[in-house]
Structures are given as C-alpha cells and as structure tokens.
Design an enzyme around this catalytic site. Structure first.
Site, PDB file in Angstrom:
ATOM      1  N   LYS A   1       8.597  27.602   7.480  1.00  0.00           N
ATOM      2  CA  LYS A   1      10.133  27.739   7.591  1.00  0.00           C
ATOM      3  C   LYS A   1      10.843  26.381   8.137  1.00  0.00           C
ATOM      4  O   LYS A   1      10.151  25.899   9.278  1.00  0.00           O
ATOM      5  CB  LYS A   1      10.638  28.783   8.727  1.00  0.00           C
ATOM      6  CG  LYS A   1      10.523  30.311   7.904  1.00  0.00           C
ATOM      7  CD  LYS A   1      11.115  31.242   8.875  1.00  0.00           C
ATOM      8  CE  LYS A   1      11.209  32.624   8.612  1.00  0.00           C
ATOM      9  NZ  LYS A   1      11.763  33.707   9.603  1.00  0.00           N
TER      10      LYS A   1
ATOM     11  N   ASN B   1       9.780  38.634  15.092  1.00  0.00           N
ATOM     12  CA  ASN B   1      11.283  38.706  15.966  1.00  0.00           C
ATOM     13  C   ASN B   1      11.208  39.711  17.095  1.00  0.00           C
ATOM     14  O   ASN B   1      12.475  39.945  17.564  1.00  0.00           O
ATOM     15  CB  ASN B   1      12.226  38.908  14.768  1.00  0.00           C
ATOM     16  CG  ASN B   1      12.411  37.866  13.825  1.00  0.00           C
ATOM     17  OD1 ASN B   1      12.367  36.732  14.009  1.00  0.00           O
ATOM     18  ND2 ASN B   1      12.663  38.353  12.738  1.00  0.00           N
TER      19      ASN B   1
ATOM     20  N   HIS C   1      13.746  38.892  19.738  1.00  0.00           N
ATOM     21  CA  HIS C   1      14.836  37.894  19.193  1.00  0.00           C
ATOM     22  C   HIS C   1      16.147  38.215  18.953  1.00  0.00           C
ATOM     23  O   HIS C   1      17.028  37.714  18.954  1.00  0.00           O
ATOM     24  CB  HIS C   1      14.021  37.105  18.130  1.00  0.00           C
ATOM     25  CG  HIS C   1      12.939  36.115  18.383  1.00  0.00           C
ATOM     26  ND1 HIS C   1      11.849  36.455  19.022  1.00  0.00           N
ATOM     27  CD2 HIS C   1      12.665  34.802  18.263  1.00  0.00           C
ATOM     28  CE1 HIS C   1      11.124  35.287  19.110  1.00  0.00           C
ATOM     29  NE2 HIS C   1      11.938  34.337  18.719  1.00  0.00           N
TER      30      HIS C   1
ATOM     31  N   HIS D   1      15.533  28.636  24.194  1.00  0.00           N
ATOM     32  CA  HIS D   1      15.166  29.585  23.165  1.00  0.00           C
ATOM     33  C   HIS D   1      14.205  30.782  23.868  1.00  0.00           C
ATOM     34  O   HIS D   1      14.269  31.851  23.670  1.00  0.00           O
ATOM     35  CB  HIS D   1      14.464  29.186  21.857  1.00  0.00           C
ATOM     36  CG  HIS D   1      14.027  30.193  20.825  1.00  0.00           C
ATOM     37  ND1 HIS D   1      14.966  30.874  20.245  1.00  0.00           N
ATOM     38  CD2 HIS D   1      12.850  30.463  20.507  1.00  0.00           C
ATOM     39  CE1 HIS D   1      14.165  31.867  19.668  1.00  0.00           C
ATOM     40  NE2 HIS D   1      13.004  31.572  19.640  1.00  0.00           N
TER      41      HIS D   1
ATOM     42  N   ARG E   1      11.878  16.835  -4.656  1.00  0.00           N
ATOM     43  CA  ARG E   1      11.725  18.147  -4.736  1.00  0.00           C
ATOM     44  C   ARG E   1      10.485  18.705  -4.194  1.00  0.00           C
ATOM     45  O   ARG E   1       9.794  19.629  -4.425  1.00  0.00           O
ATOM     46  CB  ARG E   1      11.681  18.552  -6.182  1.00  0.00           C
ATOM     47  CG  ARG E   1      13.148  18.290  -6.789  1.00  0.00           C
ATOM     48  CD  ARG E   1      13.062  18.948  -8.338  1.00  0.00           C
ATOM     49  NE  ARG E   1      14.277  18.626  -8.617  1.00  0.00           N
ATOM     50  CZ  ARG E   1      14.543  17.258  -9.314  1.00  0.00           C
ATOM     51  NH1 ARG E   1      13.715  16.548  -9.477  1.00  0.00           N
ATOM     52  NH2 ARG E   1      16.057  17.285  -9.934  1.00  0.00           N
TER      53      ARG E   1
ATOM     54  N   GLU F   1       6.394  32.901  23.547  1.00  0.00           N
ATOM     55  CA  GLU F   1       5.984  33.246  22.278  1.00  0.00           C
ATOM     56  C   GLU F   1       4.537  33.480  22.152  1.00  0.00           C
ATOM     57  O   GLU F   1       4.131  34.262  21.565  1.00  0.00           O
ATOM     58  CB  GLU F   1       6.547  31.835  21.393  1.00  0.00           C
ATOM     59  CG  GLU F   1       7.813  31.569  21.246  1.00  0.00           C
ATOM     60  CD  GLU F   1       8.836  32.236  20.499  1.00  0.00           C
ATOM     61  OE1 GLU F   1       8.278  33.250  20.037  1.00  0.00           O
ATOM     62  OE2 GLU F   1      10.057  31.919  20.532  1.00  0.00           O
TER      63      GLU F   1
ATOM     64  N   LYS G   1      -0.073  34.343  14.039  1.00  0.00           N
ATOM     65  CA  LYS G   1       0.999  34.006  13.069  1.00  0.00           C
ATOM     66  C   LYS G   1       0.472  33.835  11.646  1.00  0.00           C
ATOM     67  O   LYS G   1       1.327  34.107  10.613  1.00  0.00           O
ATOM     68  CB  LYS G   1       1.795  32.634  13.670  1.00  0.00           C
ATOM     69  CG  LYS G   1       2.719  32.172  12.752  1.00  0.00           C
ATOM     70  CD  LYS G   1       4.179  31.666  13.410  1.00  0.00           C
ATOM     71  CE  LYS G   1       5.196  31.666  12.444  1.00  0.00           C
ATOM     72  NZ  LYS G   1       6.373  30.868  12.876  1.00  0.00           N
TER      73      LYS G   1
ATOM     74  N   ARG H   1       6.511  40.111   8.782  1.00  0.00           N
ATOM     75  CA  ARG H   1       6.910  38.834   9.188  1.00  0.00           C
ATOM     76  C   ARG H   1       8.027  39.098  10.062  1.00  0.00           C
ATOM     77  O   ARG H   1       8.168  38.480  11.068  1.00  0.00           O
ATOM     78  CB  ARG H   1       7.023  37.868   8.203  1.00  0.00           C
ATOM     79  CG  ARG H   1       7.333  36.396   9.028  1.00  0.00           C
ATOM     80  CD  ARG H   1       7.339  35.272   7.808  1.00  0.00           C
ATOM     81  NE  ARG H   1       7.516  34.009   8.441  1.00  0.00           N
ATOM     82  CZ  ARG H   1       7.210  32.946   8.043  1.00  0.00           C
ATOM     83  NH1 ARG H   1       6.841  32.844   7.148  1.00  0.00           N
ATOM     84  NH2 ARG H   1       7.781  31.736   8.843  1.00  0.00           N
TER      85      ARG H   1
ATOM     86  N   HIS I   1      18.353  36.051  20.821  1.00  0.00           N
ATOM     87  CA  HIS I   1      19.506  35.080  19.861  1.00  0.00           C
ATOM     88  C   HIS I   1      21.121  35.471  20.275  1.00  0.00           C
ATOM     89  O   HIS I   1      21.774  34.623  20.639  1.00  0.00           O
ATOM     90  CB  HIS I   1      19.463  35.600  18.666  1.00  0.00           C
ATOM     91  CG  HIS I   1      18.425  34.705  17.761  1.00  0.00           C
ATOM     92  ND1 HIS I   1      17.744  35.299  16.568  1.00  0.00           N
ATOM     93  CD2 HIS I   1      17.497  33.572  18.315  1.00  0.00           C
ATOM     94  CE1 HIS I   1      16.640  34.631  16.221  1.00  0.00           C
ATOM     95  NE2 HIS I   1      16.588  33.706  17.274  1.00  0.00           N
TER      96      HIS I   1
ATOM     97  N   GLU J   1       9.059  36.979   4.635  1.00  0.00           N
ATOM     98  CA  GLU J   1       9.715  37.924   5.606  1.00  0.00           C
ATOM     99  C   GLU J   1      10.424  39.040   4.710  1.00  0.00           C
ATOM    100  O   GLU J   1      11.472  39.374   4.777  1.00  0.00           O
ATOM    101  CB  GLU J   1      10.667  37.284   6.311  1.00  0.00           C
ATOM    102  CG  GLU J   1      10.889  38.311   7.628  1.00  0.00           C
ATOM    103  CD  GLU J   1      11.708  37.418   8.733  1.00  0.00           C
ATOM    104  OE1 GLU J   1      11.313  36.154   9.074  1.00  0.00           O
ATOM    105  OE2 GLU J   1      12.356  38.186   9.312  1.00  0.00           O
TER     106      GLU J   1
END
Ligand SMILES: NC(=O)c1ccc[n+]([C@@H]2O[C@H](COP(=O)([O-])OP(=O)(O)OC[C@H]3O[C@@H](n4cnc5c(N)ncnc54)[C@H](O)[C@@H]3O)[C@@H](O)[C@H]2O)c1
Ligand SMILES: [Zn+2]
Length: 378
Positions: free
Chosen positions: A153, A254, A257, A276, A131, A195, A236, A250, A261, A246
C-alpha cells in the site's frame, strides 16, 4: 520463538508470496552496509534513486551510498522534510522528478530509506513513474519495519483524509536493518511496538504471551528484537498473500484502528498530542473492552491487553491524550467517516479474546456511541 536468549542475533528472511511479484524481507543487523550486495544480487540494472528524510538521511545515507558504490550501483539522492506533511502532492512532484532525472529504467530501482512517510510517498512515486518502477524499501522506523514497508500500500494524504490518494505497488525487496532502530526516539519505538502487539492480538496468542515476557529485550535490541520483527513481518506477509487488496482477511490488520483513527482525527493529526501507534494502542484496548461489553470476550482479556500496553509505556485510555477531546458524538462521526457504516451498522474488528479477532459487520452504531460516552474522559 519462545526462548530469545538461546538465539544468536542472526539475520532472518520472510518471503511474501504473490506469484511473480513475490519478494523477500530481510531482517537483521548491518543490512544497510550489506545493501549493495543484496540489491546487486537481485537487480539487473545498476542505477537507483534514493529518497529519504532530514532525520534519516544524515545518519544513514552515507553508509548506504558506500555500500552501493562497492557494487558499482550509481545513485541519485533526494532528501525531503521529515513528518506526515511530506505525504502530499507538494513533495510527490520532486520525488517523481528525481526518479525521472536519475533516468531510472526497467531494470533499475527506486529506494525508500526512512519511516512509513518516506516509504508511502516513495512507493507511490515509484508506482506511477513510467507506470511502475522497481521499488526497494529500507524501512528505518519500527512501524515501517513491521507494517508499512510490507504489503504494497502506497500513497499520500489529502485534506479530505489520510492515505486517500495512492496505488498498490509491491516492493521487490525489503531490507529491515534492526540496528538503525537504536537512533529512533523511545516514543516512536513504542508507537511501532503497538503494531507488533497487534499481530499477537489478531491471531497469535502465543506471540502475545511471549511479548509479555520478552518486551524489554525487544526494546533493548538483539535477538529478541529481530524475532519480534520477523514474526510481525511473517504475520503481515501471510495476510497480504491471502488477501492482497483487502477484500476480506486483510481487514483484521485494522484491529484497534477504527477507534485509533477517530482519535487521530480528533487531535488533528498533531503528533505532539498523539502519534498513530499511540492511537492504535488506545484503540486496541477499546476494541477489547467493547468486545467484553458485547459479551463476546472475557473482561480478563481486556485487562491483560491494557496491562501489557501500559507496561511498555503506551497510552491505553483516551484521558491520557493531552488537551481536550471532542464529545463522544463527534468521535462517532469520525468513525462513521471511516466509510464503514451501512444502515446504522458498522464494520468493526472485534475479538473473542486474545488472539481471536474477527471482522464483525453488524455492530450497532448506537452501542458504539454509548460505549464511547462511558469511556470518554469529559
Ligand atoms: N503503507 C502501509 O501499509 C502503512 C501501514 C501503516 C502505516 N503507514 C503510514 O506510515 C506512516 C507512519 O510511519 P512512521 O511511524 O515510520 O513515521 P515517520 O516516517 O514519520 O517516522 C517517524 C519519525 O522518526 C524518524 N525516523 C525514522 N527512522 C529513524 C531512525 N532510524 N532514526 C532516527 N529517526 C528516525 C522520522 O524522520 C520521523 O521523524 C503514516 O503516514 C502511516 O499512514 C502506512
Ligand atoms: Zn497502524
């Protein structure tokens, strides 16, 4: 920040402020050799499990192990295949088993040594074993140093889409050794650079202007590279500290993106065609052009963004992607699947100009399709 030549190539530290889960990001040369010291100074335990990939392991596992050994930190290692496909259940299992097999306990740690793929997978494994186990990121790609290793993330992909299975699990320490970027391919370095430029475009116009002048120095290494990575990590870290999960700000990360994407999906995540950061580069140009079309920003800014990304060698137009692209309507479907459509309206990161991005949640889908039709190479 403004004069890279005046600065020594010294180490930088960025603190991510998350209360009792706060952590340091160290950025500079030689940090793999110094890892034992940095880890021993922060970790009570003396055991780690190191997970890496087949490109990074042969280059950097040995110096890392030597450094850990000096501080009598015991390490078990696991080397996984390189590439996006490693972010899957298939490789999550051996990762979890390696951590358990190493008998990693409360005060010990799991280390990710690699790019964003290894960082995301290892972080997820660390997040679910017992956990939640302590977790250290040693990011080795530019993208991982400025983006994926910061913010907590973690996760793997599903046939349903990218990053759909995962948890938030913050690291306890990030060691970004800027020397290792010398062995990264030019193409991967450029992709990570997209980025870096993104942070300027979101809300740091001075940083974007600095990049326009200093990008060659960032690519060749030394103080300018460290500076660019430190500014990016700070950017960041600030966003993550303000909005860890987010719910709001946040989302600005993106920028570019949504389009990016869609292009990645349209090329079936085939890295031979598009990686990417390249999708993000084209996506950021599209986001600026679309903002111009919506009368939000001046056309000059879109031109300037495209000129810079083109100068560093990034693609900026859909037509530069090798092979055929699906029609604009299909790209629109992919955008809609990015789960952000409500009653024909989309949430998009748009801009009022360089460094003035904002979250727009009422963008008409019809305008986006028309725009995509216009920009489509056919
Ligand atoms: N968690 C997040 O917040 C977040 C944010 C952005 C991206 N990501 C994820 O990151 C992943 C992409 O990361 P990436 O671009 O680092 O890809 P990657 O991990 O696949 O690394 C790119 C390639 O470079 C190689 N490599 C890495 N470091 C090297 C080095 N120093 N020398 C030589 N080769 C090296 C890798 O083996 C790989 O072949 C994606 O899966 C993406 O979803 C996550
Ligand atoms: Zn990205």
């Amino acid at each position: 920040m403004m004069n890279s030549h005046a600065m020594p190539a010294a180490e930088r530290k960025v603190r991510v402020d998350l209360g009792d889960r706060s952590y340091d990001i160290l950025i500079g040369p030689g940090l793999i050799a110094a890892a034992g010291n940095e880890i021993a100074a922060r970790l009570k335990g003396r055991k780690v499990a190191v997970i890496t990939d087949e490109n990074v392991g042969p280059r950097y596992l040995e110096p890392l192990m030597a450094s850990l050994k000096q501080k009598e930190i015991e390490a078990v290692t696991l080397v996984l295949p390189a590439g996006e496909k490693t972010k899957s259940f298939e490789h999550l299992i051996p990762a979890c088993e390696a951590i358990l097999g190493a008998r990693i306990e409360r005060n010990d740690a799991v280390i990710a040594l690699g790019g964003g793929v290894i960082g995301d997978l290892t972080g997820f494994a660390a997040g679910i074993v017992r956990r939640g186990s302590r977790f250290i990121q040693i990011p080795t790609s530019l993208l991982a140093q400025v983006d994926s290793s910061v913010g907590g993330k973690t996760g793997i992909n599903s046939p349903h889409g990218k990053n759909l299975i995962g948890v938030f699990h913050q690291p306890d320490l990030v060691l970004a050794d800027t020397d290792v970027l010398d062995t990264l391919s030019e193409r991967e370095f450029r992709a990570g650079y997209a980025e870096v430029a993104k942070y300027g475009l979101i809300d740091k116009p001075d940083f974007f202007a600095w990049l326009e002048k200093n990008w060659q120095a960032v690519f060749s290494g030394g103080a300018a590279r460290i500076e660019a990575i430190a500014v990016s990590c700070q950017a960041k870290a600030d966003v993550v500290a303000a909005d860890e999960r987010e719910n709001g700000r946040r989302a600005l990360l993106n920028l570019g993106h949504t389009f990016g994407h869609a292009l990645e999906a349209a090329t079936q995540y085939d890295s031979a065609r598009l990686v990417h950061g390249e999708g993000v580069s084209i996506g950021m140009v599209l986001a600026h052009q679309f903002s111009t079309r919506m009368n939000l920003a001046s056309a000059d800014d879109a031109v300037r963004v495209e000129a810079h990304l083109r100068a560093v060698g990034l693609p900026t137009r859909m037509g530069e992607i090798p092979g055929d692209l699906p029609p604009a309507e299909k790209l629109m479907d992919a955008i809609a699947q990015d789960k952000k459509v409500k009653g024909g309206k989309l949430t998009f990161i748009l801009t009022r100009g360089i460094g003035q991005s904002f979250v727009a949640d009422d963008v008409p889908a019809s305008e986006v399709v028309n725009f995509l039709r216009e920009k489509h190479p056919k």
